[in-house]
Design an enzyme around this catalytic site. Structure first.
Site, PDB file in Angstrom:
ATOM      1  N   HIS A  92     -17.903  -2.482 -21.225  1.00 39.66           N
ATOM      2  CA  HIS A  92     -18.587  -3.658 -20.659  1.00 39.66           C
ATOM      3  C   HIS A  92     -18.707  -4.804 -21.667  1.00 39.66           C
ATOM      4  CE1 HIS A  92     -19.635  -1.964 -16.729  1.00 39.66           C
ATOM      5  NE2 HIS A  92     -19.776  -0.811 -17.377  1.00 39.66           N
TER       6      HIS A  92
ATOM      7  N   ASP B  70     -21.724  -8.957 -20.227  1.00 38.38           N
ATOM      8  CA  ASP B  70     -20.793  -7.940 -19.723  1.00 38.38           C
ATOM      9  C   ASP B  70     -19.384  -8.395 -20.069  1.00 38.38           C
ATOM     10  OD1 ASP B  70     -19.487  -5.906 -17.849  1.00 38.38           O
ATOM     11  OD2 ASP B  70     -21.598  -5.547 -17.447  1.00 38.38           O
TER      12      ASP B  70
ATOM     13  N   GLU C  71     -19.513   4.080 -18.526  1.00 40.58           N
ATOM     14  CA  GLU C  71     -18.199   3.695 -18.005  1.00 40.58           C
ATOM     15  C   GLU C  71     -17.181   3.366 -19.099  1.00 40.58           C
ATOM     16  OE1 GLU C  71     -19.325   2.224 -13.534  1.00 40.58           O
ATOM     17  OE2 GLU C  71     -19.256   0.668 -15.084  1.00 40.58           O
TER      18      GLU C  71
END
Length: 616
Positions: free
Chosen positions: A313, A259, A384
């Site tokens: 990420h 991540d 995201e």
């Protein structure tokens, strides 16, 4: 008889403690009666200790499903038991050679689980004197296993069904197992282990004398996600997680291994990734360790599914690009104020304007395929993305203008779609030109009006992490997308703790109790939004543990026994709610603890021994 036992301690070496086994040789004043109307074991003072039914025997025989978890499709159990010892197990296997070697491993695990169900102090004692001693010492449990298919890798099409017939004749109980595949046979051994319980008065295991089971899962994908990037998790902790998953017939360990926070995977082609991105030299996963986990899971009936989350990420681990002459592979790395460029600190997204980024991405995929292959699925992450990162990065803005892509919101979504198509092709190339389905989280790219433009339904599976009330569920199914449910209002296990940014509770509070996990029915949710969908599009579900506030020390209590509730939901998708499952669930938690899983307590032990009296 008083005996001394050594308890190992970290600093004191061997601590001798005294155990008085004569206490357990005395007859308990308590016995148990099975209430046929409620299928509950009723504790009462025994009028004749010689004929009382023990707690173990009552639990094995009172409920129509005994203490089986998850409950099988079809089951018939006898109400009689016989004592035996876990050392008295023999086996005969008929299977293709590659499967036979796997079954040898599975049988060894089965026997080890029997020993774990047989307390240490009992292993140093003989069964109780009298006819029980002779019966337990002489009784044999024989395994007769037949597997017809040579398939030894799990896929979405693997037949995990099995039949199990247990019959007792004299001093031998024979368990006959038939399954098309290794994976079904492994599940059968897990079920068989749950036919046994330790009987304290007899100092022996009890096993049901006869049973017939036909069993198969409703959903082919039954997963647990573990994030090991926000906080590193040791290999031994991951092994224990796989042990617990196998006890609940969960078949997919979704490894969210990188991540923005860290890149803990050592790549031979790019050692710079861990040099810049690992928390320390002790918090790195090497190829041999990852391959070990893949094999460890396979033996336990579990696919290890890798996720390389992109284009968001990502971040820490990519800082070496300019020094190597490749430019910025990622942008917005650790950029502040973070709330303007990502959903949580630290920020980072791949640099769409840098063609060298795709070279590095291809190298990452190649090594992942080597670690985790052969793969039948791959998780691309893909959620995201924050457009404000890209549209405030000068290099990307200039690139968009120079190529006449435009600077509108849709223009950036177009380039995100181009990235995803190239990522799929890079993975396919890395996988020897064998295309496998890619999994993506729900995101702005999966919304109505975009998903069909960018993500062909034949190529992608969509993992739903939004709430059960999200209308996108119906849209995805009506457009023939395969889906995996992970709706955070039921299956996010990091919820309900104190905030780690600021104060108060974390974003997805409240805590999701096992009852909430159990009652999340994917078919029922889908039916609210579509009446015409093909149920086969719902591949299953997955509980997620994001580790902003967890690591190996908290792992077991975060996952278990709540993921056991997930196991029964995804194996059988029962029509009833948690109430009818409670007594078996509480008992199964005890079984997991005996196997070394530090699962949370659900109720006081008194409730376990006095069924039905801890009601609201």
């Amino acid at each position: 008889m008083k005996e001394k036992y050594c308890i190992s301690t970290l600093f004191l070496g061997c601590l001798l403690v005294q155990f008085d086994s004569s206490v357990f040789a005395q007859d308990s004043p308590w016995g148990y009666r099975c209430d046929g109307d409620t299928s509950k074991c009723i504790k009462e003072e025994a009028t004749d200790p010689l004929i009382q039914t023990s707690f173990a025997q009552c639990k094995l025989t009172c409920n129509p499903y005994g203490v089986l978890w998850p409950k099988p499709t079809s089951v018939s159990l006898d109400d009689q038991v016989v004592p035996f010892l876990p050392s008295n197990v023999t086996s005969a296997v008929v299977a293709p050679p590659n499967v036979a070697s796997l079954l040898d491993e599975a049988i060894a695990i089965f026997i080890d689980n029997l020993h774990k169900n047989y307390p240490k102090y009992s292993q140093d004692m003989t069964p109780r004197a009298g006819p029980y001693k002779s019966a337990a010492n002489n009784h044999i449990l024989h395994l007769d296993i037949t597997v017809t298919n040579s398939d030894d890798r799990l896929s979405l099409h693997t037949d995990e069904s099995y039949s199990l017939a247990l019959a007792t004749n004299g001093d031998v109980s024979t368990a006959t197992i038939h399954s098309p595949t290794y994976f079904g046979a492994r599940h059968a051994l897990e079920t068989l282990s749950q036919f046994t319980e330790y009987d304290e008065p007899l100092h022996a295991l009890l096993i049901i004398t006869s049973a017939t089971i036909e069993d198969s899962p409703v959903f082919p994908y039954r997963g647990v996600l573990l994030d090991t990037a926000r906080n590193f998790v040791q290999i031994t902790d991951i092994e224990r997680t796989l042990d617990a998953m196998s006890a609940n017939k969960l078949n997919t360990f979704h490894w969210h291994i990188t991540d923005t926070h860290s890149f803990p995977v050592y790549l031979t082609s790019r050692p710079e990734m861990t040099h810049y991105g690992a928390y320390s030299s002790r918090e790195i996963y090497y190829a041999r360790e990852i391959m070990h986990i893949v094999e460890y899971g396979r033996i336990r009936g579990i696919r290890v599914l890798p996720e390389y989350d992109a284009p968001a990420h990502v971040g820490n681990g990519f800082q070496w690009g300019p020094k190597e002459g490749l430019g910025d592979i990622a942008v917005c790395v650790n950029k502040e104020p973070w709330a303007s460029y990502c959903v949580e600190p630290p920020c980072g997204q791949l640099n769409l304007a840098n063609p060298k980024m795709y070279d590095v991405l291809g190298e990452i995929y190649s090594e992942f395929v080597n670690f985790f292959g052969p793969i039948d699925l791959f998780h691309f992450g893909g959620d995201e993305v924050n457009l404000n990162c890209w549209n405030t990065t000068e290099e990307i803005v200039n690139w968009m203008i120079e190529n006449d892509f435009g600077l509108s919101e849709d223009s950036y979504y177009d380039q995100w779609g181009v990235f995803q198509a190239r990522a799929l092709q890079l993975l396919t190339t890395a996988n020897g030109d064998q295309k496998v389905p890619g999994i993506l989280w729900t995101s702005h790219l999966t919304e109505a009006g975009r998903i069909e433009k960018y993500l062909p339904s034949d190529d992608y599976i969509i993992q739903i992490w939004t709430e059960e009330t999200d209308p996108i569920i119906g849209e995805l199914l009506d457009k023939n997308y395969r889906v995996i449910f992970s709706n955070y209002d039921h299956w996010y296990l990091d919820c309900g703790f104190g905030a780690w940014v600021g104060e108060g509770n974390n974003w997805c509070s409240p805590y999701k109790g096992w009852q909430t996990v159990y009652d999340n029915n994917p078919i029922e949710i889908a039916s609210r939004y579509s009446t015409t969908f093909d149920p086969a599009l719902i591949l299953g579900g997955e509980a997620a543990l994001w580790t902003e506030q967890a690591d190996g020390e908290a792992l077991d209590s975060r996952l278990w026994p709540r993921c056991a509730a997930l196991g029964e939901r995804l194996w059988g998708n029962p029509a009833h709610n948690w109430v009818l499952a409670e007594s078996r669930f509480i008992h199964h938690r005890q079984r997991m603890v005996r196997r070394g899983i530090q699962a949370d307590r659900i109720q006081p032990q008194w409730c376990h021994q006095n069924e039905g009296l801890c009601y609201a």
